[in-house]
Design a protein around this motif. Structure first.
Motif, PDB file in Angstrom:
ATOM      1  N   SER A 429     -62.540  -3.559  13.462  1.00  0.00           N
ATOM      2  CA  SER A 429     -63.937  -3.931  13.187  1.00  0.00           C
ATOM      3  C   SER A 429     -64.014  -5.003  12.100  1.00  0.00           C
ATOM      4  O   SER A 429     -64.833  -5.929  12.186  1.00  0.00           O
ATOM      5  CB  SER A 429     -64.743  -2.698  12.779  1.00  0.00           C
ATOM      6  OG  SER A 429     -64.200  -2.086  11.628  1.00  0.00           O
ATOM      7  N   GLY A 430     -63.141  -4.902  11.084  1.00  0.00           N
ATOM      8  CA  GLY A 430     -63.130  -5.915  10.032  1.00  0.00           C
ATOM      9  C   GLY A 430     -62.778  -7.294  10.573  1.00  0.00           C
ATOM     10  O   GLY A 430     -63.375  -8.307  10.177  1.00  0.00           O
ATOM     11  N   GLU A 435     -65.108 -12.647  12.416  1.00  0.00           N
ATOM     12  CA  GLU A 435     -65.316 -13.657  13.455  1.00  0.00           C
ATOM     13  C   GLU A 435     -66.781 -13.838  13.815  1.00  0.00           C
ATOM     14  O   GLU A 435     -67.118 -14.623  14.710  1.00  0.00           O
ATOM     15  CB  GLU A 435     -64.530 -13.269  14.719  1.00  0.00           C
ATOM     16  CG  GLU A 435     -63.017 -13.373  14.548  1.00  0.00           C
ATOM     17  CD  GLU A 435     -62.281 -13.075  15.850  1.00  0.00           C
ATOM     18  OE1 GLU A 435     -62.921 -12.560  16.796  1.00  0.00           O
ATOM     19  OE2 GLU A 435     -61.079 -13.369  15.918  1.00  0.00           O
ATOM     20  N   GLY A 436     -67.666 -13.088  13.146  1.00  0.00           N
ATOM     21  CA  GLY A 436     -69.095 -13.254  13.364  1.00  0.00           C
ATOM     22  C   GLY A 436     -69.749 -12.211  14.242  1.00  0.00           C
ATOM     23  O   GLY A 436     -70.943 -12.314  14.549  1.00  0.00           O
ATOM     24  N   VAL A 437     -69.010 -11.193  14.647  1.00  0.00           N
ATOM     25  CA  VAL A 437     -69.591 -10.120  15.462  1.00  0.00           C
ATOM     26  C   VAL A 437     -70.427  -9.213  14.571  1.00  0.00           C
ATOM     27  O   VAL A 437     -70.079  -8.955  13.413  1.00  0.00           O
ATOM     28  CB  VAL A 437     -68.472  -9.305  16.160  1.00  0.00           C
ATOM     29  CG1 VAL A 437     -69.067  -8.153  16.983  1.00  0.00           C
ATOM     30  CG2 VAL A 437     -67.636 -10.223  17.045  1.00  0.00           C
ATOM     31  N   PRO A 441     -71.493  -3.408  16.896  1.00  0.00           N
ATOM     32  CA  PRO A 441     -70.571  -3.652  18.008  1.00  0.00           C
ATOM     33  C   PRO A 441     -69.110  -3.760  17.555  1.00  0.00           C
ATOM     34  O   PRO A 441     -68.200  -3.341  18.274  1.00  0.00           O
ATOM     35  CB  PRO A 441     -71.045  -4.988  18.597  1.00  0.00           C
ATOM     36  CG  PRO A 441     -72.470  -5.120  18.179  1.00  0.00           C
ATOM     37  CD  PRO A 441     -72.547  -4.458  16.843  1.00  0.00           C
ATOM     38  N   ALA A 442     -68.898  -4.294  16.350  1.00  0.00           N
ATOM     39  CA  ALA A 442     -67.527  -4.408  15.835  1.00  0.00           C
ATOM     40  C   ALA A 442     -66.937  -3.024  15.586  1.00  0.00           C
ATOM     41  O   ALA A 442     -65.779  -2.748  15.938  1.00  0.00           O
ATOM     42  CB  ALA A 442     -67.524  -5.234  14.538  1.00  0.00           C
TER      43      ALA A 442
END
Length: 494
Positions: A429-430, A435-437, A441-442
């Motif tokens: 998730s990090g 990356e901008g997510v 959702p990450a």
């Protein structure tokens, strides 16, 4: 207690001895506390003004203490009577529970949890050792099914029970409710408890105790650091390596002491093939169970917005199914052996965890409930036969050492499962957030990957299950000398 291993008390076939019933009830009460605070983390943070990382220590310290104390229980149970072991274990647990209930600060609460865990650490080896002594081989599967209720279902139900209690008020209620129940169990237990044999006077190697504490305790602590934010992985690796090194010293020391007959943990238990296979399967099973128990509340509360009570109610059916099926699974094992249970159970674990890789923002809750129930039922079908096979493969004088090793590796597996899924989820998730997510959702993607890795690990259980014998032969040497299929027709007297 060892003297009884040579001479079993007469037990009526088909009946569960009173001493085992009492120990199962007591073990259920104390082991429930290992996971009962998982749902109370937000309350602890608010009430005691601590961070999430600090609050997690109420569970981590419990596992760490269990891992450090259990290796000593093999020696301890040989030195005291059954009643003495029961009284000491429950007395220590009650003291820790009372201290936790009135804790004015986080430090005192942590001390209370450590004292609780020290009492809990004695109960499971005491239960397993006593069961193997007093229960005839042909009834062990059925009786072990009831034991599964205590050692497997209790941690599975912990968060659900906590969710219900927390609706009524403070986190202190979790201890206030447990205290009178545990006191009653202790009181009636001591009235009905019978001694199984006589204690054996033996020396203890304090160097082994120290190294075992540093090794197993350090390993659990290092694994717990992996899930912490703020660079816990680096220190975690260092502590794990140090823990493994200490365990290596412990192993070398035990091999040397075995020649004099006074090891703290007799490693000759690992020379019994069926026991070693059972140990591997149980460890992976607990890894999967604890990993799922950590991920599911995070998914249901952080991603889907459920309350602790709703989360507890959703996972409760799976825990109840596991408990209710325990005795039935035991009876099936007594009649048909392990293969019809353990192989489907292992496959069910893989399918369930594989199904959880498909979690989404909109997955119907009935599907989550179904997958969780499948996991719990699969674990019930696996644990009862494997516990029975593993312990039954050992000669009587090694029962206490076998149950001690079993309990220690369960704690290490639980810590490893927790660390593995949290580390994988956090790292994934990090990376996506960088990356901008969006965060939700990450985090969901990280959970899917963590479930996928847990599912991949449980594939190993299918291989192990295929190599287990259906039953234990007259002696373990004979059983291990045969291929699994050739051990199928060993009689059990059922």
């Amino acid at each position: 207690m060892s003297a009884a291993m040579q001479e079993r008390p007469a037990v009526q076939a088909g009946r569960i001895p009173t001493v085992v019933r009492l120990l199962v009830l007591a073990t259920f009460v104390v082991i429930l506390n290992e996971t009962i605070l998982i749902n109370a983390i937000p309350r602890l943070m608010e009430s005691l003004h601590i961070t999430q990382q600090s609050a997690q220590w109420v569970s981590t310290a419990f596992m760490l203490t269990m891992a450090a104390v259990i290796p000593v229980t093999g020696w301890f149970l040989q030195r005291v009577t059954t009643r003495q072991a029961y009284a000491i274990a429950m007395g220590v647990f009650l003291a820790g529970t009372a201290l936790s209930a009135i804790a004015p600060s986080f430090e005192v609460l942590l001390l209370g949890r450590i004292v609780q865990a020290a009492g809990t650490a004695v109960m499971m080896p005491l239960l397993m050792t006593t069961l193997m002594i007093v229960v005839p081989e042909q009834d062990r599967g059925r009786v072990m099914g009831n034991v599964t209720l205590a050692i497997s279902v209790a941690p599975a139900l912990g968060p659900a029970v906590a969710g219900l209690i927390l609706q009524a008020g403070s986190w202190r209620l979790l201890f206030v409710v447990v205290l009178p129940i545990a006191a009653l169990v202790t009181f009636f237990g001591l009235r009905k408890m019978e001694n199984i044999g006589e204690p054996q006077v033996s020396s203890i190697d304090w160097f082994s105790v120290s190294v075992a504490t540093l090794g197993f305790g350090g390993l659990v602590y290092g694994l717990s650091l992996f899930g912490e934010a703020g660079g816990g992985v680096g220190p975690g690796i260092g502590v794990v390596v140090a823990g493994v090194a200490a365990i290596a010293v412990f192993v070398i020391r035990q091999l040397k002491l075995q020649r004099t007959g006074t090891p703290l943990m007799d490693l000759r238990i690992l020379g019994h093939r069926t026991y070693s296979l059972s140990l591997a399967l149980i460890s992976i099973g607990f890894l999967a169970m604890l990993g799922a128990m950590i991920l599911l509340p995070l998914y249901l509360q952080n991603i889907r917005g459920l309350s602790p009570l709703e989360t507890g109610l959703l996972v409760m059916p799976g825990g109840l199914a596991m408990g209710l099926l325990g005795p039935t699974v035991g009876k099936v094992f007594d009649r048909f052996g392990s293969r019809p249970l353990v192989l489907p159970g292992s496959i069910g674990m893989v399918l369930s965890l594989g199904g959880f890789t498909q979690v989404s923002m909109t997955m119907p809750f009935w599907q989550v409930l179904g997958l969780h129930a499948l996991l719990m039922v699969s674990l019930a079908a696996t644990f009862t036969p494997v516990f029975t096979l593993g312990m039954g493969a050992l000669p009587p004088h090694l029962y206490s050492h076998g149950s001690s090793m079993l309990g220690t590796l369960q704690q290490v597996a639980a810590a490893f499962g927790t660390a593995l899924v949290v580390t994988v989820m956090t790292a994934r998730s990090g990376h996506l957030v960088a990356e901008g997510v969006a965060p939700a959702p990450a985090e969901l993607s990280g959970m899917k990957l963590a479930f996928g890795i847990a599912a991949a690990l449980t594939v190993v259980t299918i291989v192990v299950a295929a190599n287990l014998p259906r039953r234990i032969a007259t002696d373990d040497t004979a059983a291990d000398a045969q291929a699994p299929d050739s051990a199928v027709d060993q009689p059990t007297g059922s």
